[in-house]
Enzyme design. Structure first.
Site, PDB file in Angstrom:
ATOM      1  N   HIS A  49      -1.531  -1.786  -3.891  1.00  0.00           N
ATOM      2  CA  HIS A  49      -2.773  -1.446  -3.186  1.00  0.00           C
ATOM      3  C   HIS A  49      -2.910   0.076  -3.101  1.00  0.00           C
ATOM      4  O   HIS A  49      -2.015   0.755  -2.593  1.00  0.00           O
ATOM      5  CB  HIS A  49      -2.725  -2.064  -1.790  1.00  0.00           C
ATOM      6  CG  HIS A  49      -3.990  -1.944  -1.005  1.00  0.00           C
ATOM      7  ND1 HIS A  49      -5.064  -2.797  -1.179  1.00  0.00           N
ATOM      8  CD2 HIS A  49      -4.361  -1.067  -0.038  1.00  0.00           C
ATOM      9  CE1 HIS A  49      -6.035  -2.455  -0.336  1.00  0.00           C
ATOM     10  NE2 HIS A  49      -5.636  -1.398   0.359  1.00  0.00           N
TER      11      HIS A  49
ATOM     12  N   SER B 107       0.852  -1.204   0.000  1.00  0.00           N
ATOM     13  CA  SER B 107       0.000   0.000   0.000  1.00  0.00           C
ATOM     14  C   SER B 107       0.878   1.241   0.000  1.00  0.00           C
ATOM     15  O   SER B 107       1.761   1.383   0.851  1.00  0.00           O
ATOM     16  CB  SER B 107      -0.873   0.008   1.258  1.00  0.00           C
ATOM     17  OG  SER B 107      -1.324   1.326   1.511  1.00  0.00           O
TER      18      SER B 107
ATOM     19  N   GLY C 204       1.622  -2.107   4.055  1.00  0.00           N
ATOM     20  CA  GLY C 204       2.004  -0.708   3.888  1.00  0.00           C
ATOM     21  C   GLY C 204       3.318  -0.429   4.577  1.00  0.00           C
ATOM     22  O   GLY C 204       4.393  -0.515   3.978  1.00  0.00           O
TER      23      GLY C 204
ATOM     24  N   PHE D  42      -5.928   4.979   8.214  1.00  0.00           N
ATOM     25  CA  PHE D  42      -4.504   5.305   8.359  1.00  0.00           C
ATOM     26  C   PHE D  42      -3.638   4.054   8.251  1.00  0.00           C
ATOM     27  O   PHE D  42      -4.055   2.974   8.693  1.00  0.00           O
ATOM     28  CB  PHE D  42      -4.244   5.965   9.723  1.00  0.00           C
ATOM     29  CG  PHE D  42      -5.000   7.255   9.892  1.00  0.00           C
ATOM     30  CD1 PHE D  42      -4.464   8.460   9.443  1.00  0.00           C
ATOM     31  CD2 PHE D  42      -6.270   7.263  10.458  1.00  0.00           C
ATOM     32  CE1 PHE D  42      -5.175   9.650   9.563  1.00  0.00           C
ATOM     33  CE2 PHE D  42      -7.004   8.445  10.581  1.00  0.00           C
ATOM     34  CZ  PHE D  42      -6.450   9.643  10.133  1.00  0.00           C
ATOM     35  N   GLY D  43      -2.443   4.244   7.716  1.00  0.00           N
ATOM     36  CA  GLY D  43      -1.453   3.176   7.734  1.00  0.00           C
ATOM     37  C   GLY D  43      -0.776   3.139   9.100  1.00  0.00           C
ATOM     38  O   GLY D  43      -0.974   4.023   9.933  1.00  0.00           O
ATOM     39  N   GLY D  44      -0.013   2.086   9.345  1.00  0.00           N
ATOM     40  CA  GLY D  44       0.820   2.013  10.547  1.00  0.00           C
ATOM     41  C   GLY D  44       0.084   1.684  11.833  1.00  0.00           C
ATOM     42  O   GLY D  44       0.612   1.921  12.917  1.00  0.00           O
TER      43      GLY D  44
ATOM     44  N   MET E 186     -12.462   3.774   0.082  1.00  0.00           N
ATOM     45  CA  MET E 186     -13.066   4.102   1.383  1.00  0.00           C
ATOM     46  C   MET E 186     -13.880   5.370   1.165  1.00  0.00           C
ATOM     47  O   MET E 186     -13.494   6.476   1.556  1.00  0.00           O
ATOM     48  CB  MET E 186     -11.963   4.279   2.429  1.00  0.00           C
ATOM     49  CG  MET E 186     -11.371   2.955   2.880  1.00  0.00           C
ATOM     50  SD  MET E 186      -9.745   3.107   3.631  1.00  0.00           S
ATOM     51  CE  MET E 186      -8.733   2.972   2.179  1.00  0.00           C
TER      52      MET E 186
ATOM     53  N   ASP F 259      -5.153   3.132  -1.722  1.00  0.00           N
ATOM     54  CA  ASP F 259      -6.180   3.491  -0.740  1.00  0.00           C
ATOM     55  C   ASP F 259      -6.791   4.842  -1.071  1.00  0.00           C
ATOM     56  O   ASP F 259      -6.134   5.876  -0.932  1.00  0.00           O
ATOM     57  CB  ASP F 259      -5.548   3.563   0.657  1.00  0.00           C
ATOM     58  CG  ASP F 259      -5.214   2.185   1.201  1.00  0.00           C
ATOM     59  OD1 ASP F 259      -6.111   1.332   1.232  1.00  0.00           O
ATOM     60  OD2 ASP F 259      -4.046   1.968   1.590  1.00  0.00           O
TER      61      ASP F 259
ATOM     62  N   MET G 190     -10.759  -5.994   6.803  1.00  0.00           N
ATOM     63  CA  MET G 190      -9.950  -4.956   7.467  1.00  0.00           C
ATOM     64  C   MET G 190      -9.495  -5.468   8.832  1.00  0.00           C
ATOM     65  O   MET G 190     -10.322  -5.868   9.658  1.00  0.00           O
ATOM     66  CB  MET G 190     -10.757  -3.665   7.653  1.00  0.00           C
ATOM     67  CG  MET G 190     -11.069  -2.900   6.387  1.00  0.00           C
ATOM     68  SD  MET G 190      -9.647  -2.576   5.326  1.00  0.00           S
ATOM     69  CE  MET G 190      -8.598  -1.593   6.406  1.00  0.00           C
TER      70      MET G 190
ATOM     71  N   ASP H  31      -6.137  -6.491   5.213  1.00  0.00           N
ATOM     72  CA  ASP H  31      -5.533  -5.160   5.140  1.00  0.00           C
ATOM     73  C   ASP H  31      -5.433  -4.493   6.515  1.00  0.00           C
ATOM     74  O   ASP H  31      -6.453  -4.249   7.158  1.00  0.00           O
ATOM     75  CB  ASP H  31      -6.421  -4.318   4.211  1.00  0.00           C
ATOM     76  CG  ASP H  31      -5.874  -2.930   3.940  1.00  0.00           C
ATOM     77  OD1 ASP H  31      -4.748  -2.629   4.355  1.00  0.00           O
ATOM     78  OD2 ASP H  31      -6.597  -2.141   3.286  1.00  0.00           O
TER      79      ASP H  31
ATOM     80  N   GLY I 253      -1.890  -3.513   9.332  1.00  0.00           N
ATOM     81  CA  GLY I 253      -0.981  -4.021  10.360  1.00  0.00           C
ATOM     82  C   GLY I 253      -0.347  -5.364  10.042  1.00  0.00           C
ATOM     83  O   GLY I 253       0.039  -6.105  10.949  1.00  0.00           O
TER      84      GLY I 253
ATOM     85  N   MET J 172      -9.390   7.579  -0.004  1.00  0.00           N
ATOM     86  CA  MET J 172     -10.112   7.987   1.214  1.00  0.00           C
ATOM     87  C   MET J 172     -10.815   9.312   0.982  1.00  0.00           C
ATOM     88  O   MET J 172     -10.208  10.248   0.457  1.00  0.00           O
ATOM     89  CB  MET J 172      -9.113   8.124   2.362  1.00  0.00           C
ATOM     90  CG  MET J 172      -8.320   6.864   2.626  1.00  0.00           C
ATOM     91  SD  MET J 172      -7.199   7.091   4.010  1.00  0.00           S
ATOM     92  CE  MET J 172      -6.470   5.456   4.111  1.00  0.00           C
TER      93      MET J 172
ATOM     94  N   HIS K 126      -8.747   0.261  -3.254  1.00  0.00           N
ATOM     95  CA  HIS K 126      -9.589   0.141  -2.066  1.00  0.00           C
ATOM     96  C   HIS K 126     -10.305   1.477  -1.862  1.00  0.00           C
ATOM     97  O   HIS K 126      -9.690   2.455  -1.447  1.00  0.00           O
ATOM     98  CB  HIS K 126      -8.657  -0.206  -0.884  1.00  0.00           C
ATOM     99  CG  HIS K 126      -9.332  -0.320   0.437  1.00  0.00           C
ATOM    100  ND1 HIS K 126      -8.620  -0.387   1.622  1.00  0.00           N
ATOM    101  CD2 HIS K 126     -10.643  -0.391   0.793  1.00  0.00           C
ATOM    102  CE1 HIS K 126      -9.466  -0.485   2.639  1.00  0.00           C
ATOM    103  NE2 HIS K 126     -10.690  -0.483   2.161  1.00  0.00           N
TER     104      HIS K 126
HETATM  105  C1  DX5 Z   1      -5.971   1.610   6.030  1.00  0.00           C
HETATM  106  C2  DX5 Z   1      -5.556   1.205   4.637  1.00  0.00           C
HETATM  107  C3  DX5 Z   1      -4.405   0.272   4.559  1.00  0.00           C
HETATM  108  C4  DX5 Z   1      -3.137   0.770   5.143  1.00  0.00           C
HETATM  109  C5  DX5 Z   1      -2.149  -0.350   5.272  1.00  0.00           C
HETATM  110  O1  DX5 Z   1      -7.137   2.329   5.946  1.00  0.00           O
HETATM  111  O2  DX5 Z   1      -6.647   0.590   3.982  1.00  0.00           O
HETATM  112  O3  DX5 Z   1      -4.236  -0.203   3.249  1.00  0.00           O
HETATM  113  O4  DX5 Z   1      -2.580   1.836   4.435  1.00  0.00           O
HETATM  114  O5  DX5 Z   1      -1.043   0.096   5.955  1.00  0.00           O
HETATM  115  P1  DX5 Z   1      -0.315  -0.771   7.087  1.00  0.00           P
HETATM  116  O6  DX5 Z   1       0.166  -2.025   6.417  1.00  0.00           O
HETATM  117  O7  DX5 Z   1       0.798   0.115   7.541  1.00  0.00           O
HETATM  118  O8  DX5 Z   1      -1.314  -1.051   8.150  1.00  0.00           O
HETATM  119 ZN    ZN Z   2      -6.408  -0.472   2.079  1.00  0.00          ZN
END
Ligand code: DX5
Ligand code: ZN
Length: 215
Positions: A34, A9, A196, A144-146, A69, A36, A138, A174, A176, A38, A67
């Site tokens: 991937h 991602s 990600g 958010f990532g991370g 959102m 994202d 999910m 998807d 963590g 948003m 993806h």
């Molecule tokens: C969260 C996203 C994910 C995210 C993944 O809303 O859909 O795709 O960026 O990032 P990590 O792998 O860091 O959780």
């Molecule tokens: Zn995603």
């Protein structure tokens, strides 16, 4: 059993150098990318739209795993398909008439998927399993990532694998995901995983992808 598709991602990538970041994904051997999207309403964050995807498409041969959102995305589906998405995954919680949304995506000649948030049960997607190419579970709250992986999502992957029968959908997960939880996801039956921060923070991305994907 087939290898797991790794889908890095770009949310964690450096957007100032997006081309170089995507080149890293291509060089790593990952087959999917991937993306994202948003909307600042379904999730408390805003990312990018069709223009960015269309520019990525011009320079990237990977399978574009998009993806969305986005609340009620129907009016945007054509633009995302024309931008070069290979699969558009929408949120069950964001669509009033999910069947119509999925059929619209199919009519655009690309794959469709459904994503479910951590509080949504697998039983809610069962009525659509004959139509979809992908279910995206999910394992964090989207936005958010991370974030930290939510272990309850493993049971959802297992349930989707046990429910599949002759159907063709892929199970993707998807949020963590890293080398510390990949084995349990493989055992549960994941066909694809989004990575990600674990991908972009990895010092040897090729080795990372190899270890994540090998059964
Ligand atoms: C969260 C996203 C994910 C995210 C993944 O809303 O859909 O795709 O960026 O990032 P990590 O792998 O860091 O959780
Ligand atoms: Zn995603």
């Amino acid at each position: 059993m087939k290898n797991v598709f790794v889908s890095p991602s770009i949310m964690t990538a450096d957007f100032l150098h997006l081309g170089e970041e995507i080149a890293k994904v291509e060089q790593s051997g990952a087959p999917w990318l991937h993306l994202d999207v948003m909307d600042g309403s379904f999730v408390p964050n805003i990312s990018f739209g069709p223009k960015v995807i269309s520019d990525i498409r011009k320079g990237c041969g990977l399978f574009l795993d998009v993806h969305l959102m986005v609340i009620e995305p129907d009016h945007l589906l054509k633009a995302f398909a024309e931008a070069g998405s290979d699969c558009l995954t929408v949120h069950l919680e964001a669509c009033k008439d999910l069947k119509r949304t999925l059929e619209t995506i199919k009519s655009l000649g690309i794959q469709c998927g459904i994503s479910i948030k951590p509080a949504t049960s697998v039983s809610d997607v069962v009525p659509y399993l004959d139509i979809v190419d992908q279910i995206l579970v999910m394992s964090v709250e989207p936005g958010f990532g991370g974030q930290k992986f939510m272990p309850a999502s493993v049971d959802k992957v297992r349930e989707l694998a046990q429910t599949r029968g002759d159907r063709k959908y892929l199970i993707n997960i998807d949020g963590g995901i890293s080398l510390s939880n990949i084995e349990i996801l493989k055992q549960a039956g994941a066909d694809a995983v989004v990575a990600g921060s674990s991908f972009f923070n990895s010092t040897d991305q090729k080795d990372f992808v190899r270890r994540m994907s090998q059964r």
